[in-house]
Design a protein around this motif. Structure first.
Motif, PDB file in Angstrom:
ATOM      1  N   SER A 103       0.215  -7.444  -8.047  1.00  0.00           N
ATOM      2  CA  SER A 103       1.329  -6.532  -7.778  1.00  0.00           C
ATOM      3  C   SER A 103       0.839  -5.091  -7.738  1.00  0.00           C
ATOM      4  O   SER A 103       1.181  -4.318  -6.832  1.00  0.00           O
ATOM      5  N   LEU A 104       0.027  -4.727  -8.717  1.00  0.00           N
ATOM      6  CA  LEU A 104      -0.492  -3.360  -8.757  1.00  0.00           C
ATOM      7  C   LEU A 104      -1.428  -3.095  -7.579  1.00  0.00           C
ATOM      8  O   LEU A 104      -1.431  -1.995  -7.020  1.00  0.00           O
ATOM      9  N   ARG A 105      -2.198  -4.080  -7.201  1.00  0.00           N
ATOM     10  CA  ARG A 105      -3.090  -3.924  -6.055  1.00  0.00           C
ATOM     11  C   ARG A 105      -2.270  -3.595  -4.796  1.00  0.00           C
ATOM     12  O   ARG A 105      -2.613  -2.677  -4.039  1.00  0.00           O
ATOM     13  N   ALA A 106      -1.194  -4.335  -4.573  1.00  0.00           N
ATOM     14  CA  ALA A 106      -0.369  -4.117  -3.388  1.00  0.00           C
ATOM     15  C   ALA A 106       0.244  -2.724  -3.386  1.00  0.00           C
ATOM     16  O   ALA A 106       0.244  -2.026  -2.365  1.00  0.00           O
ATOM     17  N   VAL A 107       0.756  -2.307  -4.531  1.00  0.00           N
ATOM     18  CA  VAL A 107       1.437  -1.018  -4.615  1.00  0.00           C
ATOM     19  C   VAL A 107       0.449   0.140  -4.493  1.00  0.00           C
ATOM     20  O   VAL A 107       0.691   1.113  -3.761  1.00  0.00           O
ATOM     21  N   LEU A 108      -0.672   0.066  -5.193  1.00  0.00           N
ATOM     22  CA  LEU A 108      -1.620   1.176  -5.194  1.00  0.00           C
ATOM     23  C   LEU A 108      -2.369   1.306  -3.876  1.00  0.00           C
ATOM     24  O   LEU A 108      -2.607   2.427  -3.402  1.00  0.00           O
ATOM     25  N   THR A 109      -2.749   0.197  -3.265  1.00  0.00           N
ATOM     26  CA  THR A 109      -3.428   0.300  -1.970  1.00  0.00           C
ATOM     27  C   THR A 109      -2.474   0.825  -0.903  1.00  0.00           C
ATOM     28  O   THR A 109      -2.894   1.569   0.001  1.00  0.00           O
ATOM     29  N   ALA A 110      -1.188   0.476  -1.009  1.00  0.00           N
ATOM     30  CA  ALA A 110      -0.206   1.030  -0.068  1.00  0.00           C
ATOM     31  C   ALA A 110      -0.081   2.535  -0.255  1.00  0.00           C
ATOM     32  O   ALA A 110       0.015   3.293   0.719  1.00  0.00           O
ATOM     33  N   ALA A 111      -0.093   2.993  -1.511  1.00  0.00           N
ATOM     34  CA  ALA A 111       0.019   4.425  -1.782  1.00  0.00           C
ATOM     35  C   ALA A 111      -1.204   5.174  -1.273  1.00  0.00           C
ATOM     36  O   ALA A 111      -1.095   6.253  -0.671  1.00  0.00           O
ATOM     37  N   VAL A 112      -2.391   4.619  -1.504  1.00  0.00           N
ATOM     38  CA  VAL A 112      -3.624   5.257  -1.021  1.00  0.00           C
ATOM     39  C   VAL A 112      -3.632   5.300   0.504  1.00  0.00           C
ATOM     40  O   VAL A 112      -3.987   6.320   1.117  1.00  0.00           O
ATOM     41  N   SER A 113      -3.228   4.213   1.133  1.00  0.00           N
ATOM     42  CA  SER A 113      -3.177   4.183   2.604  1.00  0.00           C
ATOM     43  C   SER A 113      -2.221   5.230   3.144  1.00  0.00           C
ATOM     44  O   SER A 113      -2.503   5.899   4.148  1.00  0.00           O
ATOM     45  N   ARG A 114      -1.080   5.395   2.457  1.00  0.00           N
ATOM     46  CA  ARG A 114      -0.101   6.385   2.899  1.00  0.00           C
ATOM     47  C   ARG A 114      -0.677   7.793   2.830  1.00  0.00           C
ATOM     48  O   ARG A 114      -0.522   8.589   3.762  1.00  0.00           O
TER      49      ARG A 114
END
Length: 212
Positions: A103-114
């Motif tokens: 869950s954290l991987r999905a959220v944090l990688t999305a934030a970094v990509s943004r």
């Protein structure tokens, strides 16, 4: 919207529309940040003063301090005031039976990509400065400690535990520490690597150990 669909919605799309006052505040914050980044690019971090930033942003020094307590906060501030809240909301959209690290991987990688997509130049300069300015690195550590507290709440709720439980705190802090090291590693190597891939690689280390 289903939980799974919400989980894949960009963070900024899930923010409620801003009112006029909030839009004005965001405009001022953005002007201050852009002025500082421009000045730092031209003359360096140490040579850039709050007075110069205020003049470039066409605001008073007191206005700068009203929005940002210190020069370090201007550099490290994200585009949105409620970044930690957005991360927490995004984490709560993940499936309840999903492993916490996934869950954290999905959220944090999305934030970094943004951030890489929306503000690539600022992202590159910000992380570069983190490796060069001790005060910025220290402030980044403080900021990530605050973010880990935001992450601990939904993680604890999912597990039926208290956010202040030692295991919850250690897990959330470990993930944010891993993210910090990924950012520094990327910057120290002239930002040539794929940052999202580095974040994934770092989180894999938490899952399986360093494999030394």
């Amino acid at each position: 919207m289903s939980r799974m669909a919400a989980a894949h919605t960009p963070l900024e799309e899930r923010r409620p529309p801003l009112g006029l006052r909030e839009r004005k505040k965001l405009k001022t914050r953005t002007a201050i940040r852009r002025a500082m980044y421009r000045l730092i690019t031209e003359q360096g971090y140490e040579a850039t003063t709050i007075e110069q930033i205020a003049a470039a942003a066409e605001v008073s020094p007191s206005t700068v301090f009203r929005y940002f307590p210190s020069k370090e906060d201007i550099v490290l501030d994200d585009e949105y005031d409620e970044y930690d809240e957005a991360i927490e909301r995004a984490l709560r959209t993940r499936p309840v039976d999903e492993p916490p690290l996934d869950s954290l991987r999905a959220v944090l990688t999305a934030a970094v990509s943004r951030m890489l997509e929306n503000e690539p130049q600022e992202m590159h300069l910000r992380t570069k400065l983190m490796t060069e300015v001790p005060a910025l690195r220290a402030r980044m550590t403080e900021s990530m400690a605050e973010t880990s507290q935001s992450l601990a709440r939904p993680l604890a709720d999912r597990a039926g535990r208290d956010p202040d439980d030692l295991e919850v705190r250690v897990f959330a802090a470990s993930v944010m520490g891993a993210l910090r090291e990924a950012l520094l590693y990327w910057a120290e190597r002239d930002q040539q690597d794929d940052l999202v891939a580095l974040v994934n690689r770092t989180l894999d280390t938490l899952k399986g150990g360093p494999g030394l």
